[in-house]
Motif scaffolding. Structure first.
Motif, PDB file in Angstrom:
ATOM      1  N   ALA A   3       1.218  26.603  25.498  1.00  0.00           N
ATOM      2  CA  ALA A   3       2.607  26.198  25.447  1.00  0.00           C
ATOM      3  C   ALA A   3       2.729  25.162  24.002  1.00  0.00           C
ATOM      4  CB  ALA A   3       2.986  25.455  26.627  1.00  0.00           C
ATOM      5  N   THR A   4       1.581  24.738  23.378  1.00  0.00           N
ATOM      6  CA  THR A   4       1.957  23.791  22.329  1.00  0.00           C
ATOM      7  C   THR A   4       1.664  24.741  21.207  1.00  0.00           C
ATOM      8  OG1 THR A   4      -0.516  23.381  22.336  1.00  0.00           O
ATOM      9  CG2 THR A   4       1.078  21.825  23.519  1.00  0.00           C
ATOM     10  N   ALA A   5       1.518  25.868  21.228  1.00  0.00           N
ATOM     11  CA  ALA A   5       1.178  26.659  20.124  1.00  0.00           C
ATOM     12  C   ALA A   5       2.882  26.898  19.337  1.00  0.00           C
ATOM     13  CB  ALA A   5       0.478  28.082  20.263  1.00  0.00           C
ATOM     14  N   ASP A   6       2.827  26.800  18.044  1.00  0.00           N
ATOM     15  CA  ASP A   6       4.054  26.956  17.355  1.00  0.00           C
ATOM     16  C   ASP A   6       4.122  28.150  16.498  1.00  0.00           C
ATOM     17  OD1 ASP A   6       2.947  25.990  15.589  1.00  0.00           O
ATOM     18  OD2 ASP A   6       4.134  24.120  15.649  1.00  0.00           O
ATOM     19  N   PHE A  56       0.768  39.489  23.980  1.00  0.00           N
ATOM     20  CA  PHE A  56       0.319  38.413  24.745  1.00  0.00           C
ATOM     21  C   PHE A  56       1.228  37.434  25.254  1.00  0.00           C
ATOM     22  CE2 PHE A  56      -1.583  34.144  24.756  1.00  0.00           C
ATOM     23  CZ  PHE A  56      -2.286  34.155  25.779  1.00  0.00           C
ATOM     24  N   PHE A  57       2.137  37.238  23.863  1.00  0.00           N
ATOM     25  CA  PHE A  57       2.922  36.143  24.293  1.00  0.00           C
ATOM     26  C   PHE A  57       4.151  36.607  25.162  1.00  0.00           C
ATOM     27  CE2 PHE A  57       0.830  33.970  20.615  1.00  0.00           C
ATOM     28  CZ  PHE A  57       0.628  32.887  21.194  1.00  0.00           C
ATOM     29  N   ARG A  58       4.565  37.762  25.044  1.00  0.00           N
ATOM     30  CA  ARG A  58       5.695  38.286  26.032  1.00  0.00           C
ATOM     31  C   ARG A  58       5.172  38.268  27.449  1.00  0.00           C
ATOM     32  NH1 ARG A  58       6.400  42.363  22.153  1.00  0.00           N
ATOM     33  NH2 ARG A  58       4.991  43.834  23.181  1.00  0.00           N
ATOM     34  N   PHE A  59       3.641  38.449  27.652  1.00  0.00           N
ATOM     35  CA  PHE A  59       3.047  38.397  28.882  1.00  0.00           C
ATOM     36  C   PHE A  59       3.108  37.115  29.217  1.00  0.00           C
ATOM     37  CE2 PHE A  59      -0.953  37.167  31.273  1.00  0.00           C
ATOM     38  CZ  PHE A  59      -0.640  38.024  32.060  1.00  0.00           C
ATOM     39  N   ALA A  60       2.829  36.109  28.330  1.00  0.00           N
ATOM     40  CA  ALA A  60       2.353  34.622  28.575  1.00  0.00           C
ATOM     41  C   ALA A  60       4.062  34.275  29.027  1.00  0.00           C
ATOM     42  CB  ALA A  60       1.875  33.913  27.703  1.00  0.00           C
ATOM     43  N   ARG A  61       5.206  34.407  28.244  1.00  0.00           N
ATOM     44  CA  ARG A  61       6.367  33.889  28.523  1.00  0.00           C
ATOM     45  C   ARG A  61       6.912  34.717  30.102  1.00  0.00           C
ATOM     46  NH1 ARG A  61      11.944  34.875  27.566  1.00  0.00           N
ATOM     47  NH2 ARG A  61      13.207  33.050  27.042  1.00  0.00           N
ATOM     48  N   SER A  62       6.559  35.824  30.264  1.00  0.00           N
ATOM     49  CA  SER A  62       7.161  36.183  31.759  1.00  0.00           C
ATOM     50  C   SER A  62       6.278  35.686  32.890  1.00  0.00           C
ATOM     51  CB  SER A  62       6.777  37.798  31.671  1.00  0.00           C
ATOM     52  OG  SER A  62       5.280  38.231  31.601  1.00  0.00           O
ATOM     53  N   VAL A  77       4.112  29.990  28.497  1.00  0.00           N
ATOM     54  CA  VAL A  77       4.685  29.404  27.503  1.00  0.00           C
ATOM     55  C   VAL A  77       6.102  29.469  27.768  1.00  0.00           C
ATOM     56  CG1 VAL A  77       2.821  29.792  25.879  1.00  0.00           C
ATOM     57  CG2 VAL A  77       4.998  31.614  26.353  1.00  0.00           C
ATOM     58  N   LEU A  78       6.982  28.596  27.270  1.00  0.00           N
ATOM     59  CA  LEU A  78       8.566  28.530  27.223  1.00  0.00           C
ATOM     60  C   LEU A  78       9.093  29.351  26.227  1.00  0.00           C
ATOM     61  CD1 LEU A  78       9.069  24.854  28.265  1.00  0.00           C
ATOM     62  CD2 LEU A  78       8.973  26.754  29.908  1.00  0.00           C
ATOM     63  N   ILE A  79       8.395  29.525  24.948  1.00  0.00           N
ATOM     64  CA  ILE A  79       8.919  30.144  23.701  1.00  0.00           C
ATOM     65  C   ILE A  79       7.980  30.874  22.923  1.00  0.00           C
ATOM     66  CG2 ILE A  79      10.143  29.728  21.747  1.00  0.00           C
ATOM     67  CD1 ILE A  79      11.166  27.016  22.561  1.00  0.00           C
ATOM     68  N   ASP A  80       8.287  32.185  22.880  1.00  0.00           N
ATOM     69  CA  ASP A  80       7.198  33.097  22.140  1.00  0.00           C
ATOM     70  C   ASP A  80       7.191  32.785  20.809  1.00  0.00           C
ATOM     71  OD1 ASP A  80       6.116  35.091  21.231  1.00  0.00           O
ATOM     72  OD2 ASP A  80       7.301  36.753  21.875  1.00  0.00           O
ATOM     73  N   PRO A  81       6.282  32.144  20.455  1.00  0.00           N
ATOM     74  CA  PRO A  81       6.025  31.769  18.904  1.00  0.00           C
ATOM     75  C   PRO A  81       5.892  32.894  17.915  1.00  0.00           C
ATOM     76  CG  PRO A  81       4.107  31.258  19.842  1.00  0.00           C
ATOM     77  CD  PRO A  81       4.844  31.876  21.113  1.00  0.00           C
ATOM     78  N   ALA A  82       5.610  34.223  18.497  1.00  0.00           N
ATOM     79  CA  ALA A  82       5.459  35.457  17.491  1.00  0.00           C
ATOM     80  C   ALA A  82       6.535  36.172  17.535  1.00  0.00           C
ATOM     81  CB  ALA A  82       4.169  36.132  18.114  1.00  0.00           C
ATOM     82  N   ARG A  83       7.582  35.815  18.105  1.00  0.00           N
ATOM     83  CA  ARG A  83       8.839  36.670  18.189  1.00  0.00           C
ATOM     84  C   ARG A  83       9.598  37.028  16.952  1.00  0.00           C
ATOM     85  NH1 ARG A  83      14.016  35.736  22.490  1.00  0.00           N
ATOM     86  NH2 ARG A  83      15.002  37.756  21.898  1.00  0.00           N
TER      87      ARG A  83
END
Length: 459
Positions: free
Chosen positions: A229-232, A257-263, A267-273
């Motif tokens: 969650a702290t990764a930006d 991965f971050f789409r899966f993590a957000r769903s 994480v609250l925000i997808d940093p790779a979007r």
């Protein structure tokens, strides 16, 4: 119990017999050895081992596996009906000593108290570890070829082991999210197999885990972050700059991965979007010059001592744009000797071969015939001659090491030349490729011969 004492006859320690006063071997000597005789095979005066042969000739006698198979059949109360076929199967593929060892291993399995069905024998013959053993592979080839048993899940086990090693290398605070992501991808792969669609390969899943492992190690060691969650976006951008050439592939995995993590509320925000690959889809690889192509053609058609596998892989890639997988999966039945054509992979039509390519192919087939193998593929190696599997991808990746150029470079040279001199759609249709796949080889190049000639300046 009496202690051992030196024997009065041989002087060795042993238990002395009351009747003779000697040790056991001296009290009951064995039968005398037969005198040496002339071996009917090599003609030397040596001790007899069997069938009028000395020990050296008996060890390599081709009838030994069949004799041991007959002894095994006589010893068993209910011998399996496929026993004789199995002995003939291994005798035609292995040396005498290895074939006899396989018969002995089979006898040990048939003598135990477990089921003697082909599937049960195959499962019990497997050795623990990354390799199930040559005996288990031979049983698998024999049983599956005759429809007596299903193939083992050895490939799935190896893939699972590779995934576990990659997951184990992820730092502990970030590991649960990667494990959950891998479990979801495995479920998706299983659903795709049952639905009959195209599932992700094991290589794709393992590559994704490798990228996530590297990202997790980068976050812990370089950014000092132990929570996803702290990764930006700056951390992701810094990670992508470590390997600029792999940016597109890495970014694709990170987005998944971050789409899966957000769903899953990791994480609250997808940093790779908001990140982009920042690279075009055009071909940026190297190609061979005309002089290099001529030198390779002479090497594979005229130079003696070049391995037939190198010549076949090189000439098919240089003249016909064949990929490593197409040559690796090429079978002897795909060769039409009457019209000099071969069937390549997904290509819709048989490929006619020129005289140089046909000559190189015949050399490779002669090399295959020297192995005396039943492997259906054209390229047969020492490790695949006893089975039916194709040569490994690692072998194909190094088969052109002696010439100094990898197969992809040679194939790309041919594709670039064809696409820039012909219609890319025709090339895609001939190679069985997607039309969009050939467009990446369409370079921004104009043939100078098609440009209008400028008139010379008049004075």
């Amino acid at each position: 119990m009496e202690a051992q004492q030196p024997c009065p006859r041989c002087g060795k320690p042993g238990y002395l017999r009351k009747a003779t006063g000697w040790c056991g071997p001296c009290s009951h000597p064995g039968s005398p050895k037969h005198p040496p005789r002339i071996c009917r095979d090599c003609g030397h005066l040596r001790r007899h081992a069997g069938l009028g042969l000395c020990s050296a000739c008996w060890q390599k006698h081709p009838g030994r596996p069949f004799i041991r198979g007959e002894h095994l059949r006589d010893r068993l109360t209910d011998p399996p009906p496929w026993l004789d076929d199995f002995v003939a199967h291994i005798a035609a593929r292995y040396c005498v000593a290895r074939a006899c060892g396989f018969v002995t291993s089979l006898g040990q399995l048939l003598d135990d108290d477990h089921s003697n069905s082909p599937q049960a024998l195959l499962e019990r013959s497997r050795q623990p570890g990354r390799s199930m053993g040559s005996f288990a592979r031979t049983l698998e080839d024999f049983f599956t070829l005759r429809g007596l048993a299903l193939p083992t899940d050895q490939a799935e086990r190896l893939a699972a082991g590779r995934r576990r090693r990659r997951l184990g290398a992820v730092p502990e605070p970030l590991r649960p999210a990667v494990v959950a992501f891998d479990a979801s991808r495995m479920r998706a792969q299983d659903r795709a197999r049952r639905a009959g669609t195209r599932p992700r390969t094991d290589h794709t899943l393992e590559t994704a885990l490798s990228i996530l492992r590297d990202l997790a190690i980068f976050l812990v060691t370089h950014c000092g972050k132990n929570d996803w969650a702290t990764a930006d976006v700056h951390d992701i951008e810094a990670f992508l700059t470590t390997l600029p050439k792999a940016r597109k592939r890495r970014l694709t995995v990170l987005r998944q991965f971050f789409r899966f993590a957000r769903s899953h509320h990791i994480v609250l925000i997808d940093p790779a979007r908001g990140l982009t690959s920042k690279e075009s889809n055009g071909f940026r690889g190297r190609t061979l010059t005309l002089d290099q192509q001529r030198d390779l053609f002479r090497r594979w058609t005229t130079v003696e001592g070049v391995h037939p596998h190198e010549a076949l892989m090189g000439i098919l890639a240089l003249l016909h744009g064949a990929s490593s997988s197409e040559v690796r999966m090429l079978k002897a039945d795909d060769v039409d000797h009457q019209v000099h054509k071969v069937r390549f992979g997904k290509r819709p039509h048989p490929l006619p071969l020129d005289p140089a390519s046909w000559t190189v192919l015949q050399r490779c087939l002669e090399h295959r015939a020297a192995w005396r193998t039943d492997n259906p593929h054209v390229m047969v190696t020492k490790g695949t001659k006893a089975g039916r599997s194709p040569a490994s991808t690692a072998y194909l990746s190094h088969v052109l090491d002696d010439c100094g150029f990898p197969p992809r470079l040679i194939r790309s040279t041919r594709l670039v030349d064809l696409v820039n001199t012909m219609d890319p759609k025709l090339v895609a249709a001939a190679f069985g490729m997607d039309p969009q796949a050939t467009l990446i080889y369409l370079a921004d190049h104009v043939d100078e011969g098609r440009l209008p000639t400028s008139e010379p300046d008049r004075k």
